[in-house]
Scaffold this motif. Structure first.
Motif, PDB file in Angstrom:
ATOM      1  N   ASN A  24      41.180  41.659  51.720  1.00 54.57           N
ATOM      2  CA  ASN A  24      39.852  41.433  51.162  1.00 54.57           C
ATOM      3  C   ASN A  24      38.777  42.214  51.920  1.00 54.57           C
ATOM      4  N   GLU A  72      49.969  39.512  37.640  1.00 50.72           N
ATOM      5  CA  GLU A  72      49.121  38.391  38.058  1.00 50.72           C
ATOM      6  C   GLU A  72      48.153  38.821  39.159  1.00 50.72           C
ATOM      7  N   LYS A  73      48.640  39.685  40.062  1.00 52.49           N
ATOM      8  CA  LYS A  73      47.773  40.186  41.121  1.00 52.49           C
ATOM      9  C   LYS A  73      46.644  41.011  40.536  1.00 52.49           C
ATOM     10  N   LYS A  74      46.940  41.849  39.556  1.00 48.85           N
ATOM     11  CA  LYS A  74      45.922  42.681  38.934  1.00 48.85           C
ATOM     12  C   LYS A  74      44.872  41.824  38.219  1.00 48.85           C
ATOM     13  N   LYS A  75      45.295  40.712  37.641  1.00 48.95           N
ATOM     14  CA  LYS A  75      44.332  39.826  36.982  1.00 48.95           C
ATOM     15  C   LYS A  75      43.319  39.279  37.978  1.00 48.95           C
ATOM     16  N   ARG A  76      43.782  38.990  39.194  1.00 43.46           N
ATOM     17  CA  ARG A  76      42.879  38.464  40.222  1.00 43.46           C
ATOM     18  C   ARG A  76      41.941  39.541  40.763  1.00 43.46           C
ATOM     19  N   LEU A  77      42.402  40.797  40.731  1.00 43.24           N
ATOM     20  CA  LEU A  77      41.609  41.880  41.314  1.00 43.24           C
ATOM     21  C   LEU A  77      40.708  42.565  40.296  1.00 43.24           C
ATOM     22  N   ARG A  99      37.870  42.770  42.696  1.00 45.09           N
ATOM     23  CA  ARG A  99      37.248  41.460  42.851  1.00 45.09           C
ATOM     24  C   ARG A  99      37.442  40.855  44.245  1.00 45.09           C
ATOM     25  N   ASN A 100      38.363  41.369  45.026  1.00 43.91           N
ATOM     26  CA  ASN A 100      38.547  40.862  46.384  1.00 43.91           C
ATOM     27  C   ASN A 100      37.545  41.460  47.370  1.00 43.91           C
TER      28      ASN A 100
END
Length: 489
Positions: A24, A72-77, A99-100
């Motif tokens: 992050n 799933e990681k890409k959705k968070r980022l 987004r991080n």
């Protein structure tokens, strides 16, 4: 330092992406010698992002699970679009943001803020073509990275033994094998012969050229480098290509890259031949009966240079040279006296440029008068020549008869950490800019002092020397152009 096309910048891009995706609030930067090149590297990181969740045809269960986790990681980022694709929070040609809180920039310079990871690509090319920009990268960009951050500088070296990249490499090489602090540079060298793409099958009955055998025997004897025959075949083929600078593009050892002469160097062909002829780095003693000439390039309280010549038989020996910044004539004369004493000779004649006869001191004395009043018995002023390029042409004709003492390649200590390049490095690095004009950088002072010897000879101030260009001393700039000669290198 590396040979061409080894994938180092690709590997650095993977590291940048890995840290930006998984840590992050990271600020990362890609600096390249030209902005379009940096944008290509950022586009490669975008390619990595696009393919994090890629499922190849025939993928097994494990690979499909990894792809799902990456999605799933890409959705968070990033941001999920209506068509189901996932894009970074910001994606432009010069910036990727997630987004991080992590962001990756690209530019051809950098200053300000805090950068945890910086990748500088082709610093040598930047230092050679845009020296001010390269200094800005070092003085501004590097300072933005904290002591616990990372900087990767990778480059195929250009520019010889001068410039920002050379100083950086030299300082890193000096620390090889020593304990390193977190702020010290760690040196890596990736030669061409370790890359499988630079090897060829050896044809049956192949006989290597004498030049190839001599080169690799010298490489093994001096540097302990043993190259397989498959790599020798590739080297022989590549070296046979017209005007290809192997030492610069495909060095076998770091010193080869430092000794390489770029194609924009004014005396590139002459010095390449001098090296092939074994006239560089020679050991000789100063002849006790032949006169020694000292030529000067004089700056006003700025940058001065002197070169020492001795003509013995049919060759001219370059004994060495001195240069100094922020010096007056008297300061330089002290250094000349120290050099005379250390080598064991006495200058017979000092040769000054024409402006050495101008008033340059507070008491209205000329530089010529200052030298004469301080023990220099034969000081001559060299008349101004109408065309620098005509003098350069004469230097080119003169260089094949020269022999260079090994001290000519030594760096000049001036009390600074970087020091100053020696006369040989400056002569080999003397070059034209992108507009075809002589680049007046730190190398040009020695080159001007060297050219002073030729101009002095053309005016009859060097015993036993005749110009190969008839009437050079009488041909002014306008006459030179009227004669049909363009002012080009």
């Amino acid at each position: 330092m590396k040979a061409r096309q080894l994938g180092i910048s690709t590997e650095a891009g993977v590291e940048l992406a890995d840290e930006a995706f998984w840590e992050n609030n990271r600020t990362e930067a890609i600096i390249d010698w030209r902005l379009p090149e940096g944008q290509k590297k950022l586009a490669f990181i975008k390619f990595l992002w696009d393919h994090l969740d890629y499922v190849p045809e025939g993928a097994n269960r494990e690979r499909r699970i990894i792809a799902w986790l990456m999605r799933e990681k890409k959705k968070r980022l990033g941001t999920v679009k209506k068509d189901g694709s996932i894009v970074p929070l910001t994606a432009t040609a010069n910036k990727l943001a997630f987004r991080n809180g992590s962001v990756i920039y690209t530019d051809n310079t950098f200053r300000g803020g805090t950068t945890q990871f910086m990748h500088v690509s082709e610093l040598a090319k930047m230092a050679k073509r845009f020296p001010d920009r390269a200094r800005e990268v070092v003085n501004g960009g590097f300072e933005s990275v904290p002591t616990n951050g990372t900087i990767i500088v990778e480059s195929t070296h250009e520019g010889g033994r001068s410039g920002v990249n050379y100083n950086l490499m030299k300082n890193a090489m000096a620390k090889v094998g020593k304990p390193l602090l977190p702020v010290d540079w760690r040196f890596f060298f990736f030669p061409w012969y370790e890359e499988s793409r630079y090897q060829l099958d050896v044809p049956e009955g192949h006989v290597f050229k004498d030049e190839t055998i001599e080169y690799f025997n010298r490489l093994k004897e001096i540097h302990g480098v043993d190259v397989p025959d498959s790599a020798k075949v590739w080297w022989e083929w590549k070296n046979g290509q017209s005007d290809f600078n192997m030492n610069e593009e495909y060095p076998s050892v770091p010193d080869e890259a430092f000794d390489a002469i770029g194609d924009d160097a004014i005396y590139c062909a002459q010095f390449r031949q001098l090296r092939r002829d074994g006239r560089i780095g020679v050991r000789f003693v100063v002849h006790p009966y032949a006169p020694v000439y000292c030529t000067w390039d004089i700056g006003v309280a700025d940058h001065m240079a002197t070169v020492f010549f001795q003509k013995v038989g049919g060759e001219t020996r370059i004994i060495g040279g001195i240069q100094a910044k922020k010096s007056c004539v008297l300061d330089m004369l002290v250094k000349v006296r120290e050099f005379e004493k250390s080598v064991g000779f006495k200058v017979s004649r000092h040769l000054l440029p024409h402006d050495g006869g101008h008033h340059s001191t507070n008491d209205r004395k000329t530089n010529k008068q200052v030298l004469e009043e301080n023990g220099c018995h034969d000081v001559r002023l060299v008349p101004k020549t109408g065309s620098v390029w005509l003098s350069v042409s004469e230097v080119r004709s003169f260089l094949p008869s020269t022999v260079w003492h090994e001290r000519c390649g030594e760096q000049i200590e001036d009390g600074s950490e970087e020091g100053l390049p020696g006369v040989l490095d400056c002569m080999e690095s003397y070059h034209v800019d992108q507009n075809g004009k002589i680049d007046h950088d730190d190398c040009s002072h020695f080159a001007d002092a060297f050219r002073m010897f030729i101009e002095a000879a053309c005016h009859g101030l060097i015993d036993g020397f005749e110009s190969s260009i008839v009437g050079m001393e009488r041909l002014g700039g306008d006459q030179y152009q009227d004669a049909g000669c363009a002012e080009v290198p």
